[in-house]
Enzyme design. Structure first.
Site, PDB file in Angstrom:
ATOM      1  N   THR A   1     -27.112  25.950  81.797  1.00 43.08           N
ATOM      2  CA  THR A   1     -26.139  27.069  81.464  1.00 43.08           C
ATOM      3  C   THR A   1     -25.170  26.638  80.380  1.00 43.08           C
ATOM      4  O   THR A   1     -24.273  27.479  80.294  1.00 43.08           O
ATOM      5  CB  THR A   1     -25.391  27.323  82.739  1.00 43.08           C
ATOM      6  N   TRP A   2     -25.457  25.751  79.286  1.00 42.56           N
ATOM      7  CA  TRP A   2     -24.552  25.510  78.439  1.00 42.56           C
ATOM      8  C   TRP A   2     -24.823  26.817  77.288  1.00 42.56           C
ATOM      9  O   TRP A   2     -25.750  27.304  76.973  1.00 42.56           O
ATOM     10  CB  TRP A   2     -25.011  24.361  77.758  1.00 42.56           C
TER      11      TRP A   2
ATOM     12  N   ASP B   1     -27.950  24.498  86.657  1.00 43.53           N
ATOM     13  CA  ASP B   1     -27.468  23.084  86.098  1.00 43.53           C
ATOM     14  C   ASP B   1     -26.127  23.694  85.369  1.00 43.53           C
ATOM     15  O   ASP B   1     -26.093  24.451  84.365  1.00 43.53           O
ATOM     16  CB  ASP B   1     -28.250  22.540  85.087  1.00 43.53           C
TER      17      ASP B   1
ATOM     18  N   TYR C   1     -18.828  23.322  80.152  1.00 41.65           N
ATOM     19  CA  TYR C   1     -19.419  24.531  79.536  1.00 41.65           C
ATOM     20  C   TYR C   1     -18.262  25.674  79.335  1.00 41.65           C
ATOM     21  O   TYR C   1     -18.673  26.806  78.545  1.00 41.65           O
ATOM     22  CB  TYR C   1     -20.737  24.905  80.210  1.00 41.65           C
TER      23      TYR C   1
ATOM     24  N   LYS D   1     -21.167  18.557  86.892  1.00 40.87           N
ATOM     25  CA  LYS D   1     -20.948  17.326  86.150  1.00 40.87           C
ATOM     26  C   LYS D   1     -19.554  16.847  85.947  1.00 40.87           C
ATOM     27  O   LYS D   1     -18.894  17.927  85.563  1.00 40.87           O
ATOM     28  CB  LYS D   1     -21.564  17.414  84.730  1.00 40.87           C
TER      29      LYS D   1
ATOM     30  N   HIS E   1     -21.268  13.354  83.343  1.00 40.09           N
ATOM     31  CA  HIS E   1     -21.794  13.865  81.992  1.00 40.09           C
ATOM     32  C   HIS E   1     -21.929  13.026  80.991  1.00 40.09           C
ATOM     33  O   HIS E   1     -23.310  13.028  80.568  1.00 40.09           O
ATOM     34  CB  HIS E   1     -20.869  14.923  81.670  1.00 40.09           C
TER      35      HIS E   1
END
Length: 176
Positions: free
Chosen positions: A27-28, A53, A58, A87, A120
């Protein structure tokens, strides 16, 4: 409602307990365009993705959380059918900040637990307080490394989070 049975080969067994989908949806990106990530998550779930994820850095966990809740209600799918990852960010590596960071992520995602919580990046920056990505941008002005907190201490902090009933699933610590 009982969890749906998955097709053979779509999940792998984890050490201890639980299963993880072999394909996930990242989902970045898109945090600067409201609605884009939510729609992408909706489309991914509709297409059959069951692993989502996420990461606090983000800047889109609130939008994802709203979409997850909407999708779960409309589809009558169980939360246990999904595998949600997030993360811990570099400013929250110290053991005393791991729980706070996780709770912030859970609040943003509107979830009671995460299936997987990753480190992360395996380096630590100065702590800048809860929600270092408030309003979509990082508040830290000092990105100087403060060292690598002992991973054993971080692991203990994650285990304490699990024991405090924040998570229904086994907490796993990986380095991505």
């Amino acid at each position: 409602m009982a969890a749906k049975k998955q097709k053979k080969g779509t999940r792998i067994s984890l050490n201890g307990s639980g299963q993880m989908p072999v394909i996930g949806f990242g989902t970045w990106g898109g945090a600067d365009q409201p609605g884009v990530v939510g729609k992408a998550v909706r489309d991914a779930l509709t297409a059959g993705f069951r692993m989502i994820d996420c990461a606090e850095c983000y800047g889109n966990e609130k939008e994802i959380g709203a979409e997850l809740q909407k999708y779960l209600q409309e589809s009558k799918m169980c939360r246990s059918d999904l595998f949600v990852t997030s993360k811990v960010w570099n400013t929250n590596h110290a053991p005393q900040h791991v729980r706070e960071a996780c709770m912030n992520t859970l609040k943003n995602l509107q979830l009671d637990y995460l299936d997987l919580y990753l480190v992360h990046w395996p380096l630590a920056w100065h702590y800048v307080g809860e929600a270092p990505f408030q309003n979509g941008c990082h508040r830290a002005v000092n990105h100087a490394r403060v060292g690598l907190h002992e991973y054993g201490q971080r692991w203990k902090a994650l285990l304490m989070r699990e024991r405090s009933s924040i998570s229904e699933s086994q907490t796993t610590l990986l380095f991505s």
